[in-house]
Scaffold this active site. Structure first.
Site, PDB file in Angstrom:
ATOM      1  N   ASP A 125       8.706  -6.176   4.282  1.00 45.69           N
ATOM      2  CA  ASP A 125       8.258  -4.929   3.654  1.00 45.69           C
ATOM      3  C   ASP A 125       6.830  -4.602   4.121  1.00 45.69           C
ATOM      4  O   ASP A 125       5.941  -4.353   3.310  1.00 45.69           O
ATOM      5  CB  ASP A 125       8.333  -5.055   2.123  1.00 45.69           C
ATOM      6  CG  ASP A 125       8.022  -3.743   1.412  1.00 45.69           C
ATOM      7  OD1 ASP A 125       8.139  -2.676   2.047  1.00 45.69           O
ATOM      8  OD2 ASP A 125       7.643  -3.792   0.228  1.00 45.69           O
ATOM      9  N   HIS A 168       4.506  -9.484  -7.012  1.00 41.96           N
ATOM     10  CA  HIS A 168       5.590 -10.314  -6.489  1.00 41.96           C
ATOM     11  C   HIS A 168       5.109 -11.179  -5.333  1.00 41.96           C
ATOM     12  O   HIS A 168       4.084 -10.876  -4.716  1.00 41.96           O
ATOM     13  CB  HIS A 168       6.754  -9.433  -6.017  1.00 41.96           C
ATOM     14  CG  HIS A 168       6.306  -8.227  -5.235  1.00 41.96           C
ATOM     15  ND1 HIS A 168       6.139  -6.986  -5.802  1.00 41.96           N
ATOM     16  CD2 HIS A 168       5.957  -8.073  -3.937  1.00 41.96           C
ATOM     17  CE1 HIS A 168       5.725  -6.120  -4.891  1.00 41.96           C
ATOM     18  NE2 HIS A 168       5.593  -6.759  -3.748  1.00 41.96           N
ATOM     19  N   GLN A 236      11.457 -10.113  -2.544  1.00 40.98           N
ATOM     20  CA  GLN A 236      10.166 -10.012  -3.226  1.00 40.98           C
ATOM     21  C   GLN A 236      10.381 -10.344  -4.690  1.00 40.98           C
ATOM     22  O   GLN A 236      10.927  -9.531  -5.438  1.00 40.98           O
ATOM     23  CB  GLN A 236       9.580  -8.600  -3.062  1.00 40.98           C
ATOM     24  CG  GLN A 236       9.129  -8.304  -1.632  1.00 40.98           C
ATOM     25  CD  GLN A 236       8.870  -6.816  -1.385  1.00 40.98           C
ATOM     26  OE1 GLN A 236       9.778  -5.997  -1.542  1.00 40.98           O
ATOM     27  NE2 GLN A 236       7.657  -6.482  -0.982  1.00 40.98           N
ATOM     28  N   ARG A 266      -7.056  -4.141  -3.189  1.00 39.52           N
ATOM     29  CA  ARG A 266      -6.076  -3.113  -3.568  1.00 39.52           C
ATOM     30  C   ARG A 266      -4.983  -3.783  -4.389  1.00 39.52           C
ATOM     31  O   ARG A 266      -4.252  -4.633  -3.882  1.00 39.52           O
ATOM     32  CB  ARG A 266      -5.481  -2.482  -2.308  1.00 39.52           C
ATOM     33  CG  ARG A 266      -4.335  -1.508  -2.556  1.00 39.52           C
ATOM     34  CD  ARG A 266      -3.771  -1.072  -1.213  1.00 39.52           C
ATOM     35  NE  ARG A 266      -2.690  -0.117  -1.296  1.00 39.52           N
ATOM     36  CZ  ARG A 266      -1.407  -0.416  -1.482  1.00 39.52           C
ATOM     37  NH1 ARG A 266      -1.025  -1.667  -1.647  1.00 39.52           N
ATOM     38  NH2 ARG A 266      -0.490   0.523  -1.490  1.00 39.52           N
ATOM     39  N   ASP A 268      -1.809  -3.976  -5.464  1.00 38.19           N
ATOM     40  CA  ASP A 268      -0.540  -3.385  -5.038  1.00 38.19           C
ATOM     41  C   ASP A 268       0.462  -3.319  -6.199  1.00 38.19           C
ATOM     42  O   ASP A 268       0.653  -4.301  -6.920  1.00 38.19           O
ATOM     43  CB  ASP A 268       0.044  -4.248  -3.908  1.00 38.19           C
ATOM     44  CG  ASP A 268       1.382  -3.734  -3.431  1.00 38.19           C
ATOM     45  OD1 ASP A 268       1.430  -2.632  -2.886  1.00 38.19           O
ATOM     46  OD2 ASP A 268       2.395  -4.447  -3.626  1.00 38.19           O
ATOM     47  N   GLU A 310      -3.362   0.592  -7.165  1.00 37.12           N
ATOM     48  CA  GLU A 310      -2.329   1.375  -6.482  1.00 37.12           C
ATOM     49  C   GLU A 310      -1.222   1.606  -7.509  1.00 37.12           C
ATOM     50  O   GLU A 310      -0.301   0.809  -7.651  1.00 37.12           O
ATOM     51  CB  GLU A 310      -1.780   0.650  -5.251  1.00 37.12           C
ATOM     52  CG  GLU A 310      -0.874   1.543  -4.404  1.00 37.12           C
ATOM     53  CD  GLU A 310       0.598   1.153  -4.400  1.00 37.12           C
ATOM     54  OE1 GLU A 310       1.413   1.960  -3.901  1.00 37.12           O
ATOM     55  OE2 GLU A 310       0.965   0.073  -4.898  1.00 37.12           O
ATOM     56  N   HIS A 379       0.525   4.944   4.116  1.00 34.01           N
ATOM     57  CA  HIS A 379       1.612   4.267   4.836  1.00 34.01           C
ATOM     58  C   HIS A 379       2.951   4.420   4.119  1.00 34.01           C
ATOM     59  O   HIS A 379       3.986   4.091   4.679  1.00 34.01           O
ATOM     60  CB  HIS A 379       1.273   2.790   5.006  1.00 34.01           C
ATOM     61  CG  HIS A 379       1.336   2.042   3.710  1.00 34.01           C
ATOM     62  ND1 HIS A 379       0.399   2.246   2.709  1.00 34.01           N
ATOM     63  CD2 HIS A 379       2.227   1.149   3.220  1.00 34.01           C
ATOM     64  CE1 HIS A 379       0.718   1.487   1.672  1.00 34.01           C
ATOM     65  NE2 HIS A 379       1.820   0.817   1.948  1.00 34.01           N
ATOM     66  N   ASP A 380       2.924   4.893   2.865  1.00 33.55           N
ATOM     67  CA  ASP A 380       4.168   5.032   2.110  1.00 33.55           C
ATOM     68  C   ASP A 380       4.731   6.450   2.210  1.00 33.55           C
ATOM     69  O   ASP A 380       4.080   7.366   2.698  1.00 33.55           O
ATOM     70  CB  ASP A 380       3.931   4.656   0.645  1.00 33.55           C
ATOM     71  CG  ASP A 380       3.942   3.144   0.449  1.00 33.55           C
ATOM     72  OD1 ASP A 380       4.683   2.461   1.183  1.00 33.55           O
ATOM     73  OD2 ASP A 380       3.204   2.657  -0.424  1.00 33.55           O
ATOM     74  N   ARG A 508       9.867   4.719   6.628  1.00 30.48           N
ATOM     75  CA  ARG A 508       8.406   4.836   6.486  1.00 30.48           C
ATOM     76  C   ARG A 508       7.713   4.427   7.779  1.00 30.48           C
ATOM     77  O   ARG A 508       6.569   4.797   8.035  1.00 30.48           O
ATOM     78  CB  ARG A 508       7.918   3.961   5.324  1.00 30.48           C
ATOM     79  CG  ARG A 508       8.317   4.498   3.956  1.00 30.48           C
ATOM     80  CD  ARG A 508       7.864   3.571   2.856  1.00 30.48           C
ATOM     81  NE  ARG A 508       8.499   2.260   2.951  1.00 30.48           N
ATOM     82  CZ  ARG A 508       8.202   1.217   2.164  1.00 30.48           C
ATOM     83  NH1 ARG A 508       7.278   1.338   1.238  1.00 30.48           N
ATOM     84  NH2 ARG A 508       8.831   0.056   2.283  1.00 30.48           N
TER      85      ARG A 508
END
Ligand code: GLC
Length: 640
Positions: A125, A168, A236, A266, A268, A310, A379-380, A508
């Protein structure tokens, strides 16, 4: 006379910080864990912090003091971020070092390198399935290389952001491996279920994150002989934050990263940390209490470091990530303004700012010590986080508007300029998220498909204007604007995105192109950034002008709030920032029409005589008492 022993100044400062911040940490822990667990937990926390302090390099201790003397360092108008995958931007960490001149050319002061800790092998991922938090990905370099890069960045006045993936771990991470081997301590790091009863009960109210390639939120693992919670991909594994051992384990990771020299962590997927039956298992109050405890601990061990949330959540849930109520000023210092990003694309598609005005006005003020992180792309994918109530308030149907945006940006809507890709079509809800680079979404592919001639030139002009307008909105909003790697060169969707191993199912990757230091198959090259006859050159130089202008505008300090004014025209977004040095009025024409704005609006805010900080020119009110805004024009008006 007996000399008094002189305590080490840094040790003394550490004790003062402990005195200052441990109570905040304790309050956070008490809100989450049982009162019988907290004393031991707090003792463990202090132990971790002492070890981390002892190991902190002298250069970083001085760095801590600098940051404490300028606590608003990340709120400065001169902040500009750049986010990239290390390998796609510059090969490896040494390559990043070589590319710093390029970033300085743009005015970058903050560099976010996407996941660079050792991930699982195969599909990870994009590195968000971490197998080892303590080791930099071997193909990118060693831990020492990351430390060296951090030091170099600091010397050049830049800061380093890395991801802390804390919802995760990879199935291959040591904790998961030991859980699979049957160690009870590590089985308790995860949320395991013997049968489907628990998962079914939770799934009744859980939204799916990746309905296409990872349906459901639980995975049966033969070795565990149990179902494990997997919000994202099956590999994950969500950790169980209700276990205090998990808190200590992550605090150790946090301190390790801080001591490598990282400035911003960050957080996540932070919204997903706490699970509660009968809810969407996002934005639960415990998430904020945990963040408060982590942040307070971090202030003690490494006060140079700040946290960035995030949380890609709806507008109503977003502000608490910067601190509301008792967490005010005590949780993340930075948070992504996902809603602004969505609204930028919505305004460009609809040529109308009214939904944006209403949506932005619903935001409560954020603590003045915090800052938004604003962006046009990342990036998403883009999920159309348009609130149904906000849409209804301006006469739109939320579902239909989201559908329109998906159609528009995947090129399906008649006359649309967007050429993105549909990501995760959710059959049940009808949701279709969108992938695509800023340039492809802003119309570059569509323009290039036209035959040579005036229509094509005009379409290309509009693309450049749209890209600069979109970036100007996020740069003029206050906070840290972050450029997504490649957007500064107007790179298009990578046509070969599916060819790399493990990427085929996840489009993506289309908007995660490699930076073309040498000309690529699409004919794109970073060298064109100096060539004003190219779209790349026009966008790059336009962004440089914006970032240079921004640096000197005191009103763009993040402590200053943004007021969203009544639009002087349905196509013009008007944002006011009141500041002790005088107001700044930002005007953004989101249409390809020339629009006239009444000069009265300027006078109302004390801007009879004013200068546009973008162009450096005085603003003229014409004989009819109006100010003309060309298609996609941007004005940052201040008195002068
Ligand atoms: C964040 C990342 C995204 C990733 C997800 C799971 O949302 O930005 O790329 O897929 O977390 O880690």
């Amino acid at each position: 006379m007996a000399a008094h022993p002189v305590p080490d100044a840094h040790d003394e400062l550490f004790e003062l910080r402990l005195e200052r911040w441990l109570p905040d940490c304790e309050a956070g822990l008490r809100a989450v864990y049982g009162s019988d667990e907290v004393p031991d937990l707090l003792a463990a926390v202090v132990g971790v912090l002492r070890t981390a302090h002892a190991a902190r390099r002298p250069a970083l201790r001085v760095h801590d003091q600098r940051r404490l003397l300028r606590p608003d360092w990340f709120q400065q108008p001169g902040m500009l971020g750049y986010a990239a995958y290390t390998e796609r931007f510059a090969g490896d960490l040494a390559g990043v070092d070589d590319a710093l001149g390029y970033l300085e050319e743009l005015g970058v002061t903050y560099l976010h390198l996407l996941p660079l800790l050792t991930p699982r092998e195969g599909d990870s991922d994009g590195g968000y399935a971490v197998a080892d938090y303590r080791r930099v990905r071997p193909d990118l370099g060693r831990n020492e290389d990351l430390s060296r890069l951090a030091d170099t960045l600091h010397e050049r006045g830049m800061s380093l952001c890395v991801d802390l993936v804390l919802n995760h771990v990879a199935r291959e991470h040591e904790w998961a491996r030991r859980a699979r081997a049957g160690e009870e301590r590590y089985r308790r790091f995860f949320r395991l279920f013997d049968d489907r009863t628990g998962p079914d009960a939770y799934e009744a109210t859980l939204p799916e994150v990746f309905p296409d390639f990872a349906p459901g939120s639980f995975t049966f693992d033969d070795e565990l002989d149990a179902w494990v919670w997997t919000t994202f991909n099956s590999f994950q594994w969500d950790v169980d934050w209700s276990n205090p051992d998990v808190f200590v384990a992550y605090l150790e990771v946090v301190c390790h990263l801080a001591n490598l020299g990282v400035d911003v962590l960050r957080l996540d997927a932070i919204a997903f940390l706490w699970k509660r039956l009968g809810t969407a298992c996002q934005n639960e109050p415990e998430v904020h209490a945990i963040t408060q405890a982590l942040r307070a601990a971090l202030r003690v061990a490494a006060p140079a470091v700040v946290l960035k949330a995030e949380a890609i959540v709806g507008p109503r849930d977003l502000v608490p990530y910067l601190g509301t109520g008792r967490h005010h000023g005590k949780v993340s210092d930075l948070a992504y303004h996902n809603s602004l990003m969505v609204q930028v694309w919505s305004m460009l598609a609809s040529r109308d700012v009214r939904l944006t005005v209403h949506a932005l006005r619903q935001f409560d003020p954020v603590p003045t010590t915090t800052s938004w992180l604003t962006y046009v792309r990342c990036h998403d994918d883009i999920g159309w986080a348009v609130d149904d109530g906000d849409a209804a308030a301006v006469g739109l149907d939320g579902h239909a508007h989201r559908g329109f945006l998906s159609d528009f940006y995947s090129g399906g809507f008649p006359g649309s300029f967007g050429r993105g890709l549909v990501f995760q079509h959710n059959e049940e809800t009808g949701d279709r998220r969108i992938s695509g680079t800023a340039a492809s979404l802003a119309g570059l592919d569509a323009a290039l498909s036209l035959p040579e001639g005036p229509a094509r030139s005009a379409a290309l002009d509009a693309v450049v204007d749209r890209l600069l307008l979109a970036h100007a909105v996020v740069m003029g909003f206050g906070g840290i604007p972050v450029l997504w790697s490649g957007d500064e060169l107007a790179l298009r969707n990578d046509p070969g995105w599916a060819e790399e191993p493990g990427h085929a199912g996840d489009n993506r990757w289309a908007h995660r192109p490699r930076l073309p230091w040498r000309r690529n198959d699409l004919g794109e090259s970073a060298e064109d950034r100096h060539d004003p006859s190219t779209v790349t050159g026009r966008v790059f130089q336009g962004l440089r002008r914006l970032t240079a202008a921004r640096r000197g505008v005191a009103q763009l300090h993040a402590a200053t709030g943004t007021e969203v004014l009544d639009p002087p025209d349905p196509g013009v977004l008007a944002l006011l920032r009141r500041h002790p040095e005088g107001p700044m009025l930002g005007l953004y024409n989101v249409t390809e029409r020339t629009v006239h704005v009444t000069g009265w609006l300027l006078g109302l805010h004390g801007l009879h005589d004013c200068v546009d900080r973008v162009s450096g020119e005085r603003v003229l009110v014409d004989d009819a008492g109006q100010v003309e805004l060309a298609p996609y024009a941007v004005r940052w008006l201040v008195a002068g």
